[in-house]
Design an enzyme around this catalytic site. Structure first.
Site, short mmCIF file in Angstrom:
data_model
loop_
_atom_site.label_atom_id
_atom_site.label_comp_id
_atom_site.label_asym_id
_atom_site.label_seq_id
_atom_site.Cartn_x
_atom_site.Cartn_y
_atom_site.Cartn_z
N PRO A 27 0.85 -1.19 0.00
CA PRO A 27 0.00 0.00 0.00
C PRO A 27 0.88 1.24 0.00
CG PRO A 27 0.04 -1.01 2.20
CD PRO A 27 0.82 -1.90 1.29
N MET A 28 0.60 2.18 -0.90
CA MET A 28 1.38 3.43 -0.91
C MET A 28 0.46 4.60 -1.18
SD MET A 28 5.00 2.47 -2.73
CE MET A 28 4.34 1.38 -3.97
N CYS A 112 2.48 2.91 9.78
CA CYS A 112 2.77 4.20 9.15
C CYS A 112 3.58 5.09 10.10
CB CYS A 112 1.48 4.91 8.75
SG CYS A 112 1.86 6.43 7.88
N LYS A 151 -0.54 -4.91 9.08
CA LYS A 151 0.81 -4.57 8.59
C LYS A 151 1.49 -3.70 9.64
CE LYS A 151 3.10 -2.40 4.60
NZ LYS A 151 3.45 -1.02 4.95
N ARG A 239 8.51 0.60 -3.02
CA ARG A 239 9.11 1.67 -3.81
C ARG A 239 9.67 1.24 -5.16
NH1 ARG A 239 12.86 3.47 0.85
NH2 ARG A 239 12.62 1.22 1.17
C1 LIG Z 1 4.99 6.96 -1.09
C2 LIG Z 1 4.74 5.90 -0.06
C3 LIG Z 1 3.48 5.78 0.52
C4 LIG Z 1 3.24 4.78 1.47
N1 LIG Z 1 1.98 4.65 1.97
C5 LIG Z 1 1.69 3.60 2.80
C6 LIG Z 1 0.36 3.32 3.21
O1 LIG Z 1 -0.60 4.01 2.79
N2 LIG Z 1 0.16 2.28 4.05
C7 LIG Z 1 1.19 1.48 4.50
O2 LIG Z 1 0.96 0.54 5.26
N3 LIG Z 1 2.46 1.71 4.10
C8 LIG Z 1 2.72 2.72 3.26
N4 LIG Z 1 4.00 2.90 2.79
C9 LIG Z 1 5.03 1.91 3.17
C10 LIG Z 1 5.12 0.80 2.14
O3 LIG Z 1 3.92 0.06 2.09
C11 LIG Z 1 6.28 -0.16 2.45
O4 LIG Z 1 6.06 -0.72 3.72
C12 LIG Z 1 7.63 0.54 2.46
O5 LIG Z 1 7.78 1.39 1.33
C13 LIG Z 1 8.80 -0.48 2.50
O6 LIG Z 1 8.78 -1.30 1.36
P1 LIG Z 1 9.79 -1.06 0.10
O7 LIG Z 1 11.19 -1.06 0.66
O8 LIG Z 1 9.53 -2.19 -0.83
O9 LIG Z 1 9.44 0.29 -0.47
C14 LIG Z 1 4.27 3.90 1.87
C15 LIG Z 1 5.54 4.04 1.29
C16 LIG Z 1 5.78 5.01 0.34
C17 LIG Z 1 7.16 5.11 -0.27
#
Ligand SMILES: Cc1cc2nc3c(=O)[nH]c(=O)nc-3n(C[C@H](O)[C@H](O)[C@H](O)COP(=O)(O)O)c2cc1C
Length: 338
Positions: A27-28, A112, A151, A239
């Site tokens: 989720p992002m 978050c 999460k 990401r």
């Molecule tokens: C732009 C952005 C928005 C995010 N929004 C959420 C979100 O809405 N809910 C959530 O649980 N995590 C959110 N995250 C965290 C990601 O879900 C993920 O846990 C984190 O980016 C680590 O994973 P990665 O290294 O593959 O990016 C967000 C991350 C980014 C970069």
């Protein structure tokens, strides 16, 4: 990693749902909207896609932009809706709303790290108040017939507060949560340093319910490495998909023991074209401008002379100018796009 990919990683099971391949779009907020989820789905290779988080307080008040965010179409399935909030009762009511919308999974955000959300005692702040977290999970569980996931991170990372992900994981398991996802950093770390996957292995050993690993998976090889080093049941990617929306397709092939070619420039252009036409069709001008700028800034990483393209779009002021700018960047002479 070499080509010696070991196939045989089974699908992920979240309650009655089978997620195959066991690869999850994280989720992002501001990214995994309806359009982007569809783009990632159409490219293929993703097992489960996640929505941007939905604030419980706004959901239960029927705030229109949030209800719009909760919208999805059949083609996106399997799909997880994520809710966050501080008040267990409000979260219960928003879980009841999610149940009516019938995504495949309802996920509770306890990870978050944004200050605005931490101050509100939601997101990762719940890891500093496990009683409240447990109450929230218990109430949401009662409202949901669809699978429930949570999460979280390693812990808050605040001085004096130990990493308590094992405790939270066990609470989830005892309260009937179907799977957990963990980003292997503390909230205090935000995105700094490296995710410490050894904690994923520890959580996996401690729980009977499936564990989805998350943090710093950038390539198909990273995904395979996370499966092999930690034993997790699923891998969540965030990401990396921003700059490489094709990463799931290649990761799924790698899990099946195959290597596939990276996408051609033509394929990348087609993806951008489709995505941008949807944005122009569905968004108001201000939102469209914002989305086009931010998505193209990321997509440009995968394009030839991406930096020049990013410079070029920084001066654009009208949504209609973006697609022609990408096209003329890729086909300066009007010839083929490759
Ligand atoms: C732009 C952005 C928005 C995010 N929004 C959420 C979100 O809405 N809910 C959530 O649980 N995590 C959110 N995250 C965290 C990601 O879900 C993920 O846990 C984190 O980016 C680590 O994973 P990665 O290294 O593959 O990016 C967000 C991350 C980014 C970069």
């Amino acid at each position: 990693m070499s080509d010696a990919v070991r196939p045989g990683i089974p699908p992920l099971r979240i309650g009655a749902l089978t997620v195959d391949p066991p690869l999850v779009l994280a989720p992002m907020a501001g990214v995994t909207d309806h359009h982007f989820r569809l783009i990632v789905r159409r490219i293929g290779g993703v097992g489960l896609v996640s929505m941007e988080f939905l604030p419980a307080a706004a959901l239960v008040r029927g705030i229109r932009p949030v209800l719009r965010k909760a919208h999805f179409v059949e083609e996106e399935r399997p799909l997880a809706s994520q809710i966050y909030g501080r008040d267990p009762e409000e979260m219960r009511r928003s879980a009841a709303l999610v149940e009516q919308l019938r995504p495949d999974v309802c996920d509770i955000n306890m990870g978050c790290p944004a200050n605005k959300i931490l101050r509100n005692c939601a997101g990762a702040a719940l890891m500093g108040d496990l009683r409240r977290a447990a109450r929230m999970i218990e109430l949401c569980r009662r409202e949901l017939s669809i699978p429930l996931t949570v999460k979280f991170r390693l812990g808050t990372g605040r001085p004096g507060e130990p990493l308590n992900y094992l405790e939270l994981g066990r609470i989830c398991e005892d309260l009937g949560v179907d799977a957990v996802a963990m980003h292997a950093r503390t909230a205090r770390q935000m995105y700094r340093g490296r995710a410490d996957w050894s904690h994923l292995a520890r959580l996996k050993r401690a729980l009977r319910i499936p564990v989805i690993g998350n943090g710093d998976v950038r390539t198909p090889d990273d995904a395979i490495e996370m499966f092999e080093r930690t034993g997790v049941d699923g891998v969540m990617i965030g990401r990396a998909v921003l700059t490489d929306p094709f990463v799931f397709r290649r990761a799924a092939a790698a899990l099946a023991g195959r290597r596939i070619e990276p996408p051609t420039v033509e394929e990348r252009f087609e993806l951008i074209e489709t995505h941008f036409r949807w944005i122009l069709r569905d968004e108001d001008r201000r939102t469209a401008l914002h989305k086009l700028r931010s998505f193209l800034g990321r997509y440009a990483h995968g394009l030839p002379e991406g930096r020049a393209l990013r410079r070029r779009i920084s001066g654009l002021e009208h949504p209609e100018e973006f697609l022609p700018a990408v096209e003329s960047h890729l086909r300066p002479t009007g010839a083929g796009r490759r």
